[in-house]
Write a protein that holds these residues in place. Structure first.
Motif, PDB file in Angstrom:
ATOM      1  N   SER A 201     -43.096  -1.606 -26.057  1.00 24.90           N
ATOM      2  CA  SER A 201     -42.007  -0.952 -25.334  1.00 24.90           C
ATOM      3  C   SER A 201     -41.798   0.468 -25.833  1.00 24.90           C
ATOM      4  CB  SER A 201     -40.714  -1.748 -25.499  1.00 24.90           C
ATOM      5  OG  SER A 201     -40.830  -3.024 -24.911  1.00 24.90           O
ATOM      6  N   TRP A 202     -41.569   1.370 -24.896  1.00 24.55           N
ATOM      7  CA  TRP A 202     -41.136   2.731 -25.210  1.00 24.55           C
ATOM      8  C   TRP A 202     -39.720   2.873 -24.667  1.00 24.55           C
ATOM      9  CZ3 TRP A 202     -46.045   5.384 -22.791  1.00 24.55           C
ATOM     10  CH2 TRP A 202     -47.157   5.148 -23.615  1.00 24.55           C
ATOM     11  N   ILE A 203     -38.778   3.154 -25.533  1.00 26.51           N
ATOM     12  CA  ILE A 203     -37.384   3.188 -25.131  1.00 26.51           C
ATOM     13  C   ILE A 203     -36.767   4.532 -25.495  1.00 26.51           C
ATOM     14  CG2 ILE A 203     -35.118   2.116 -25.423  1.00 26.51           C
ATOM     15  CD1 ILE A 203     -36.549  -0.514 -26.005  1.00 26.51           C
ATOM     16  N   TYR A 204     -36.077   5.129 -24.529  1.00 21.81           N
ATOM     17  CA  TYR A 204     -35.411   6.414 -24.712  1.00 21.81           C
ATOM     18  C   TYR A 204     -33.979   6.270 -24.206  1.00 21.81           C
ATOM     19  CZ  TYR A 204     -40.355   7.744 -24.624  1.00 21.81           C
ATOM     20  OH  TYR A 204     -41.707   7.809 -24.851  1.00 21.81           O
ATOM     21  N   GLY A 205     -33.046   6.852 -24.948  1.00 19.10           N
ATOM     22  CA  GLY A 205     -31.653   6.790 -24.528  1.00 19.10           C
ATOM     23  C   GLY A 205     -30.868   5.760 -25.304  1.00 19.10           C
ATOM     24  N   PRO A 206     -29.541   5.810 -25.227  1.00 19.05           N
ATOM     25  CA  PRO A 206     -28.685   4.946 -26.032  1.00 19.05           C
ATOM     26  C   PRO A 206     -28.727   3.485 -25.595  1.00 19.05           C
ATOM     27  CG  PRO A 206     -27.374   6.234 -24.503  1.00 19.05           C
ATOM     28  CD  PRO A 206     -28.771   6.763 -24.408  1.00 19.05           C
ATOM     29  N   LEU A 207     -28.623   2.608 -26.574  1.00 16.04           N
ATOM     30  CA  LEU A 207     -28.681   1.166 -26.322  1.00 16.04           C
ATOM     31  C   LEU A 207     -27.559   0.706 -25.405  1.00 16.04           C
ATOM     32  CD1 LEU A 207     -30.038  -1.534 -26.992  1.00 16.04           C
ATOM     33  CD2 LEU A 207     -28.537  -1.718 -28.978  1.00 16.04           C
ATOM     34  N   GLY A 208     -26.393   1.333 -25.530  1.00 13.92           N
ATOM     35  CA  GLY A 208     -25.249   0.884 -24.756  1.00 13.92           C
ATOM     36  C   GLY A 208     -25.134   1.470 -23.371  1.00 13.92           C
ATOM     37  N   ALA A 209     -26.135   2.222 -22.909  1.00 14.02           N
ATOM     38  CA  ALA A 209     -26.055   2.840 -21.584  1.00 14.02           C
ATOM     39  C   ALA A 209     -25.985   1.773 -20.497  1.00 14.02           C
ATOM     40  CB  ALA A 209     -27.258   3.746 -21.346  1.00 14.02           C
ATOM     41  N   THR A 210     -25.060   1.933 -19.568  1.00 11.79           N
ATOM     42  CA  THR A 210     -24.908   0.955 -18.489  1.00 11.79           C
ATOM     43  C   THR A 210     -25.880   1.211 -17.348  1.00 11.79           C
ATOM     44  OG1 THR A 210     -23.174   2.298 -17.463  1.00 11.79           O
ATOM     45  CG2 THR A 210     -22.480   0.593 -19.024  1.00 11.79           C
ATOM     46  N   GLN A 211     -26.480   2.399 -17.321  1.00 12.28           N
ATOM     47  CA  GLN A 211     -27.463   2.705 -16.296  1.00 12.28           C
ATOM     48  C   GLN A 211     -28.838   2.811 -16.953  1.00 12.28           C
ATOM     49  OE1 GLN A 211     -26.359   5.144 -12.921  1.00 12.28           O
ATOM     50  NE2 GLN A 211     -24.647   5.958 -14.098  1.00 12.28           N
ATOM     51  N   ARG A 212     -29.838   2.312 -16.260  1.00 11.42           N
ATOM     52  CA  ARG A 212     -31.172   2.338 -16.861  1.00 11.42           C
ATOM     53  C   ARG A 212     -32.249   2.419 -15.789  1.00 11.42           C
ATOM     54  NH1 ARG A 212     -33.947  -3.104 -18.288  1.00 11.42           N
ATOM     55  NH2 ARG A 212     -33.065  -4.550 -16.753  1.00 11.42           N
ATOM     56  N   VAL A 213     -33.393   2.942 -16.213  1.00 15.07           N
ATOM     57  CA  VAL A 213     -34.623   2.947 -15.441  1.00 15.07           C
ATOM     58  C   VAL A 213     -35.635   2.154 -16.240  1.00 15.07           C
ATOM     59  CG1 VAL A 213     -36.563   4.406 -14.714  1.00 15.07           C
ATOM     60  CG2 VAL A 213     -34.211   5.102 -14.206  1.00 15.07           C
ATOM     61  N   TYR A 214     -36.386   1.284 -15.572  1.00 16.39           N
ATOM     62  CA  TYR A 214     -37.332   0.443 -16.309  1.00 16.39           C
ATOM     63  C   TYR A 214     -38.563   0.152 -15.460  1.00 16.39           C
ATOM     64  CZ  TYR A 214     -35.195  -3.288 -13.508  1.00 16.39           C
ATOM     65  OH  TYR A 214     -34.727  -4.056 -12.458  1.00 16.39           O
ATOM     66  N   GLY A 215     -39.661  -0.156 -16.150  1.00 21.00           N
ATOM     67  CA  GLY A 215     -40.894  -0.479 -15.449  1.00 21.00           C
ATOM     68  C   GLY A 215     -42.110  -0.062 -16.253  1.00 21.00           C
ATOM     69  N   PRO A 216     -43.307  -0.123 -15.665  1.00 18.11           N
ATOM     70  CA  PRO A 216     -44.532   0.264 -16.369  1.00 18.11           C
ATOM     71  C   PRO A 216     -44.547   1.758 -16.682  1.00 18.11           C
ATOM     72  CG  PRO A 216     -45.013  -1.033 -14.390  1.00 18.11           C
ATOM     73  CD  PRO A 216     -43.575  -0.642 -14.311  1.00 18.11           C
ATOM     74  N   ALA A 217     -44.989   2.104 -17.868  1.00 18.69           N
ATOM     75  CA  ALA A 217     -45.056   3.514 -18.259  1.00 18.69           C
ATOM     76  C   ALA A 217     -45.950   4.303 -17.310  1.00 18.69           C
ATOM     77  CB  ALA A 217     -45.563   3.631 -19.694  1.00 18.69           C
ATOM     78  N   LEU A 218     -47.076   3.730 -16.904  1.00 21.74           N
ATOM     79  CA  LEU A 218     -47.982   4.437 -16.007  1.00 21.74           C
ATOM     80  C   LEU A 218     -47.273   4.803 -14.709  1.00 21.74           C
ATOM     81  CD1 LEU A 218     -50.727   5.505 -15.083  1.00 21.74           C
ATOM     82  CD2 LEU A 218     -51.313   3.168 -14.375  1.00 21.74           C
ATOM     83  N   ASP A 219     -46.555   3.854 -14.131  1.00 24.00           N
ATOM     84  CA  ASP A 219     -45.880   4.112 -12.867  1.00 24.00           C
ATOM     85  C   ASP A 219     -44.805   5.182 -13.017  1.00 24.00           C
ATOM     86  OD1 ASP A 219     -47.466   2.014 -12.069  1.00 24.00           O
ATOM     87  OD2 ASP A 219     -45.890   0.974 -10.979  1.00 24.00           O
TER      88      ASP A 219
END
Length: 284
Positions: A201-219
Motif C-alpha cells: 500500500s502507498w498511502i498519502y494524507g491524514p488517517l482521519g480524513a473522511t474523504q478518500r481516493v483509492y484503487g490501483p496505483a497504475l490506474d
C-alpha cells in the motif's frame, strides 16, 4: 527505510525510467517512428522529440535560471504553441539523430541535477522545483509519454515501483490541479490509498480524513497524467471533494490538457517484463 523522495533515489529511478523507454524505441525501424500515438497529431517521433525538448528546458532552468526566465517570458501567452513547436521541430529529424539528441540531453540533465544541492529551487512552468521535484517531474513525464508510445506499439508495460513518484507528485499537485481548472481547492483533506504493483500500500494524507481516493496505483497514475479517462480506471472516491478531484487531477504543470475520452481500454498487445528488458521490435 530510505526516503523514496531522496535525491539519490529519484535520480536513480529517473535514469531507469529513461533507459526503459529507450529500450522500447531503440530497435524500431525508421518508418515505425511515424506511427500515430493516442495524442492527437503526435507520432512516436513527436513524443520522443517532446521529451528531448523538455529535458533541455529543464537543463536550462537548472544551469541558467535567469536564461530560463527570459525564455519563459518570451513564450508567455503562447505556451501551448511553444511546446508544440518544440516537438514538431524535433520530429523532423531522422530517427537516429533524434534518439541521440534525446540521449545526450537527458544525460546532461541527469549530471547537472546530480551536482545540485537538495534544497535549491529552480524556476519552472508551474511552481519552483527542488532538485528532487525536478527529477520527479522528468520521471513522471517520461513515463507518461512512454505510455503513449507503448499504446501506439500495442505493448503493455508492466508497472514498476517507480510509479510511487508519479503518485506522490499527483497527490502534492491536488490544489494546483483545482486551480488549473479554475476551481477552489477543497477545504478538507483527502486521503489517497493506492495498491502498489507489488501488492503493498502507498498511502498519502491524514488517517482521519473522511474523504478518500483509492484503487490501483497504475490506474491513478494513468488518470493523473491524463492517459486514461476516470471511467476506464478502477479508481474510486468517497466524498464530494474526492470525487471532483478525480475529474480534474493532473500531475503536470501548465494548463489542463484535453485528457482522453472514455472507452479507451489498455491495448491487448505483448506485455513486457517488469525490467522492460526487450525492445518493442523484439517483443513482437
Amino acid at each position: 527505510m530510505a526516503d523514496p523522495q531522496s535525491v539519490r533515489i529519484v535520480l536513480d529511478d529517473l535514469r531507469a525510467e529513461n533507459d526503459a523507454l529507450d529500450r522500447l524505441v531503440a530497435g524500431l525501424a525508421p518508418a515505425r517512428w511515424h506511427t500515430a500515438t493516442p495524442a492527437e497529431g503526435w507520432t512516436i517521433a513527436h513524443q520522443i522529440a517532446h521529451l528531448a525538448w523538455t529535458d533541455l528546458r529543464a537543463l536550462l532552468a537548472v544551469s541558467d535560471p535567469d536564461g530560463f526566465a527570459v525564455e519563459l517570458g518570451e513564450a508567455a501567452g503562447g505556451l501551448d504553441t511553444y511546446v508544440e513547436d518544440g516537438a514538431l521541430a524535433g520530429a523532423q529529424l531522422p530517427p537516429d539523430a533524434l534518439l541521440e539528441q534525446w540521449r545526450a540531453g537527458r544525460a546532461r540533465l541527469w549530471t547537472e541535477l546530480d551536482e545540485q544541492p537538495a534544497d535549491v529551487r529552480f524556476p519552472w512552468y508551474g511552481p519552483p522545483m527542488s532538485t528532487a521535484s525536478m527529477a520527479t517531474g522528468r520521471l513522471m513525464e517520461t513515463w507518461a509519454h512512454g505510455e503513449d508510445i507503448a499504446d501506439a506499439l500495442g505493448v503493455r508495460r508492466a508497472p514498476t515501483a517507480r510509479l510511487r513518484h508519479v503518485a506522490r507528485i499527483a497527490f502534492r499537485a491536488r490544489d494546483y490541479a483545482f486551480a488549473a481548472h479554475r476551481q477552489p481547492a477543497p477545504a478538507e483533506p483527502i486521503r489517497l490509498e493506492l495498491t502498489a504493483p507489488d501488492g503493498s500500500s502507498w498511502i498519502y494524507g491524514p488517517l482521519g480524513a473522511t474523504q478518500r481516493v483509492y484503487g490501483p496505483a497504475l490506474d491513478f497514475c494513468l488518470l493523473a497524467v491524463q492517459r486514461r479517462h476516470r471511467d476506464d480506471t478502477a479508481v474510486r472516491a468517497e466524498g464530494p471533494d474526492a470525487d471532483q478531484w478525480l475529474s480534474v487531477a493532473q500531475a503536470f504543470a501548465g494548463p489542463p490538457g484535453k485528457g482522453r475520452p472514455p472507452g479507451k481500454a489498455r491495448p491487448s498487445g505483448q506485455q513486457l517484463g517488469g525490467a522492460d528488458e526487450r525492445s518493442a521490435g523484439e517483443a513482437r
